[in-house]
Design a protein around this motif. Sequence first.
Motif, PDB file in Angstrom:
ATOM      1  N   TYR A   1       0.757  -1.254  -0.274  1.00 36.50           N
ATOM      2  CA  TYR A   1       0.089   0.049   0.028  1.00 36.50           C
ATOM      3  C   TYR A   1       0.668   1.124   0.038  1.00 36.50           C
ATOM      4  N   LEU A   2       1.982   1.324   0.703  1.00 32.08           N
ATOM      5  CA  LEU A   2       2.729   2.291   0.919  1.00 32.08           C
ATOM      6  C   LEU A   2       3.272   2.821  -0.500  1.00 32.08           C
ATOM      7  N   VAL A   3       3.493   1.743  -1.606  1.00 31.25           N
ATOM      8  CA  VAL A   3       4.164   2.074  -2.779  1.00 31.25           C
ATOM      9  C   VAL A   3       3.059   2.253  -3.913  1.00 31.25           C
TER      10      VAL A   3
ATOM     11  N   ILE B   1      11.118  -0.135  15.547  1.00 34.00           N
ATOM     12  CA  ILE B   1      11.536   1.027  15.104  1.00 34.00           C
ATOM     13  C   ILE B   1      10.994   1.985  16.249  1.00 34.00           C
ATOM     14  N   ASP B   2      11.828   2.621  16.851  1.00 41.69           N
ATOM     15  CA  ASP B   2      11.888   3.554  17.634  1.00 41.69           C
ATOM     16  C   ASP B   2      11.199   2.807  18.986  1.00 41.69           C
TER      17      ASP B   2
ATOM     18  N   ARG C   1      12.824   2.600   9.056  1.00 42.86           N
ATOM     19  CA  ARG C   1      12.331   3.715   9.681  1.00 42.86           C
ATOM     20  C   ARG C   1      11.352   4.514   9.145  1.00 42.86           C
ATOM     21  N   SER C   2      11.629   4.968   7.601  1.00 43.98           N
ATOM     22  CA  SER C   2      10.499   5.786   6.939  1.00 43.98           C
ATOM     23  C   SER C   2       9.253   5.112   6.962  1.00 43.98           C
ATOM     24  N   LEU C   3       9.077   3.882   6.990  1.00 46.37           N
ATOM     25  CA  LEU C   3       7.860   3.191   6.898  1.00 46.37           C
ATOM     26  C   LEU C   3       6.924   3.963   8.014  1.00 46.37           C
TER      27      LEU C   3
ATOM     28  N   GLU D   1       3.640   6.041   7.299  1.00 50.81           N
ATOM     29  CA  GLU D   1       2.515   5.690   7.833  1.00 50.81           C
ATOM     30  C   GLU D   1       1.754   6.882   8.801  1.00 50.81           C
ATOM     31  N   ILE D   2       2.570   7.580   9.356  1.00 50.14           N
ATOM     32  CA  ILE D   2       1.985   8.507  10.167  1.00 50.14           C
ATOM     33  C   ILE D   2       1.419   9.647   9.427  1.00 50.14           C
ATOM     34  N   GLN D   3       2.237  10.167   8.167  1.00 48.03           N
ATOM     35  CA  GLN D   3       1.823  11.009   7.142  1.00 48.03           C
ATOM     36  C   GLN D   3       0.410  10.578   6.417  1.00 48.03           C
ATOM     37  N   THR D   4       0.416   9.371   6.308  1.00 46.25           N
ATOM     38  CA  THR D   4      -0.595   8.827   5.505  1.00 46.25           C
ATOM     39  C   THR D   4      -1.925   8.768   6.281  1.00 46.25           C
TER      40      THR D   4
END
Length: 144
Positions: free
Chosen positions: A59-61, A79-80, A133-135, A139-142
């Motif tokens: 979905y990200l792509v 991640i974090d 990490r960018s995923l 995700e947050i931006q989406t």
Amino acid sequence: MENLFLVVEFAGERVAIPSHEVESVVRVENIVSVPGASPVIAGLFALRSRVLTLIDTQYLVTQESRTVNKGDFCVVTEIDGHPYGLIVDRVEDVVTVAQEDLMHIGFANGKWRAISNGMITHDDKLLLLLNSRSLVKVEIQTAA
């Protein structure tokens, strides 16, 4: 100096994930949906007394959700301080790549650019270098 990567496939591309970002590779069992969540979130999955957020990498792509089924591959990463499962179509191999075969370059496809650090060369083929990490940032931006 050589670097170790896990090679997987999702959204029709072969992708390299740095081995230090991979906790394990498992097959998804029971998936719990999350009503109202971003389509990037494929659901939740319990693994070894932890709850993983499953990320729909396709979905990200492509902006098209994939159906996640019992038995699908999931790359477990942290991640974090939070555990995530990256849904992938196929797990290929663990490979060693020489430092000179790492290319931190930009390329045209916008969504791939948002989740990658460049490319690597392996067996005379280019593979995208995933920035796990960018995923979460995507995700947050989406979701916003």
